[in-house]
Every structure is written in structure tokens, then in C-alpha cells.
Motif scaffolding. Sequence first.
Motif, short mmCIF file in Angstrom:
data_model
loop_
_atom_site.label_atom_id
_atom_site.label_comp_id
_atom_site.label_asym_id
_atom_site.label_seq_id
_atom_site.Cartn_x
_atom_site.Cartn_y
_atom_site.Cartn_z
N THR A 35 -48.88 14.26 -3.10
CA THR A 35 -49.58 14.69 -4.31
C THR A 35 -49.94 16.16 -4.25
N GLU A 36 -50.41 16.63 -3.09
CA GLU A 36 -50.73 18.05 -2.92
C GLU A 36 -49.48 18.90 -3.15
N ALA A 37 -48.35 18.43 -2.65
CA ALA A 37 -47.10 19.17 -2.86
C ALA A 37 -46.74 19.20 -4.35
N ASP B 129 -53.23 20.31 -17.41
CA ASP B 129 -54.63 19.96 -17.11
C ASP B 129 -54.79 18.46 -16.93
N ALA B 130 -54.12 17.68 -17.79
CA ALA B 130 -54.20 16.22 -17.69
C ALA B 130 -53.57 15.73 -16.38
N SER B 131 -52.41 16.30 -16.04
CA SER B 131 -51.73 15.88 -14.81
C SER B 131 -52.56 16.28 -13.59
N LEU B 132 -53.11 17.48 -13.61
CA LEU B 132 -53.91 17.94 -12.48
C LEU B 132 -55.14 17.06 -12.28
N THR B 133 -55.78 16.69 -13.37
CA THR B 133 -56.96 15.81 -13.28
C THR B 133 -56.57 14.46 -12.70
N ALA B 134 -55.44 13.92 -13.16
CA ALA B 134 -54.97 12.63 -12.63
C ALA B 134 -54.65 12.73 -11.15
N PHE B 135 -54.00 13.82 -10.75
CA PHE B 135 -53.68 14.03 -9.33
C PHE B 135 -54.96 14.10 -8.49
N GLN B 136 -55.92 14.84 -8.96
CA GLN B 136 -57.17 15.02 -8.21
C GLN B 136 -57.94 13.71 -8.09
N ILE B 137 -57.97 12.93 -9.17
CA ILE B 137 -58.65 11.64 -9.13
C ILE B 137 -57.94 10.71 -8.14
N SER B 138 -56.61 10.69 -8.20
CA SER B 138 -55.83 9.84 -7.30
C SER B 138 -56.09 10.22 -5.84
N ASN B 139 -56.09 11.51 -5.54
CA ASN B 139 -56.33 11.95 -4.16
C ASN B 139 -57.75 11.61 -3.71
N LYS C 260 -57.87 7.94 -2.88
CA LYS C 260 -57.15 7.64 -1.64
C LYS C 260 -57.94 8.15 -0.42
N LYS C 261 -58.58 9.30 -0.56
CA LYS C 261 -59.38 9.82 0.55
C LYS C 261 -60.57 8.91 0.84
N GLN C 262 -61.21 8.44 -0.23
CA GLN C 262 -62.34 7.51 -0.05
C GLN C 262 -61.86 6.21 0.58
#
Length: 242
Positions: free
Chosen positions: A69-71, A194-204, A207-209
Amino acid sequence: KMIFHLMSEQTDEDKHKEWCDKELQQANQMEDDKETKRDSLQADINSLTAEITSLNAAVAQNEQDIANTEASIGESTAQRQENKAENSATVKDAQEAQTAVAQAIAVLTDFYKSSGAVAKEDWEAFVQMKEARRSKVSDEPAEPELWTGGKSGTYGATSGGVGVIGMLEDIASDFASMEAEAKADETTQQDNFDASLTAFQISNAEKKQDTDMKKARVETLSEKLSSKQARSEEHTSELQSP
């Protein structure tokens, strides 16, 4: 006396046998209990080991997903910057082109109005009449007329020449549409990013939690596993001892 002596010995033997049977039964029961506990501990050990393995695999998958996801975020950001620069360049070019075309239209319009090929606006005709009257009253020399050339002495603007103005107006309209389209594309692309970035950040974040929770679970289970393995070794050692 002999009979009573034999009866006494038989009684003692019966009591001793009863005691031996009881001890043997207790020993067998203890061995069965130890085997049962050993088997139960082994089952717990197997279950804990399987769960720890599964959790570690899930943690590894989460970490891989986060890296992917970071990539993707990096690639999307680079593409967004590239598209933004392209849209900005398109808008700038379209605006500069519209300015240049507007200037060309103004020059040609003035020229064709002065030659009569294009009708002047009412206010322009009024200003021209006022200037003529002022020159007549003040005896100022009239503005020199443009050289018209031709046999008749009158400039004859061709329809093709005048039509250039219409063509330039169409070109200006096209550049205006290009500018509007580039601005709309920029807005849409930025919203999607912006929508994709928000979704990526929420997903990460999720997963981190989840990874932190699984790691904590692995730590707890590993402590239980160590304890049960130690107890299983004790029971195995007791069963193997004579």
C-alpha cells in the motif's frame, strides 16, 4: 492351634493382597491420570503452536500488505504530481493562446472597421463623427486616409479576409474549452486521488492495529506454550521413571 495359625496367615495374606491390589490400582490410576494430563497438555501445545503459527502468518501478510500500500501511495502521488503539472501547463498554454488570439482579433477588427468591411458599433461611429466635426471647426487637418490601392481607389476587403476574424473567434473558443476541460480534469483527478489516499491510509491504519493486536496475542500464547511444554516434560519424565 495349627488351624487357627493357618487361618491367621490366610487373613494376613488376604489383607496384604487387598493392600497390594489397592496400591496397584492407585498406581495405575495415577499413571492413567498422568498419561491423560500429558495427552491433554500435548493437545494444548499443538493448538497453541498452530494458533501462533497462524497469527505470525497473518502478521507477515499484514506487513506485506502495508508495504504494498505504501508503494501504491508513492506511485499514485508521483502520478498525481505529473498530471497536475500537465494540467497546469495546459491551462497556461490555453490562457496565453486566448490572449494572443484576442489581440489578433482586435487588430484585424480595427483594420476591417476602418476599411468599412466590418460595421462599426454605434458608439464608434459617434466618436468618429465627433472627431470629424472637431477637426472641421478647429481647422485641424483630417487624419490621412489609408491607401486603398486598386483601380477604383477603394479598398475592397475580401470575404476570406474578414472570415479570418470568425476563424480566430472559433480558435479562441476552442482554447477556452481546452482550459475549462483541463481545470475540470484537475478537479476530478485531485478528488479521486484524495479519496484513494484516504482509503489507503485507513486500510494501513487498520492493518497496523490488527498487527499490534496479533503480536500481543502471540506473546501471551507463547508464554502459555512455554508453561505447558515444561509441564508436559515433567509428566513425560515421571511416566518414564521406573
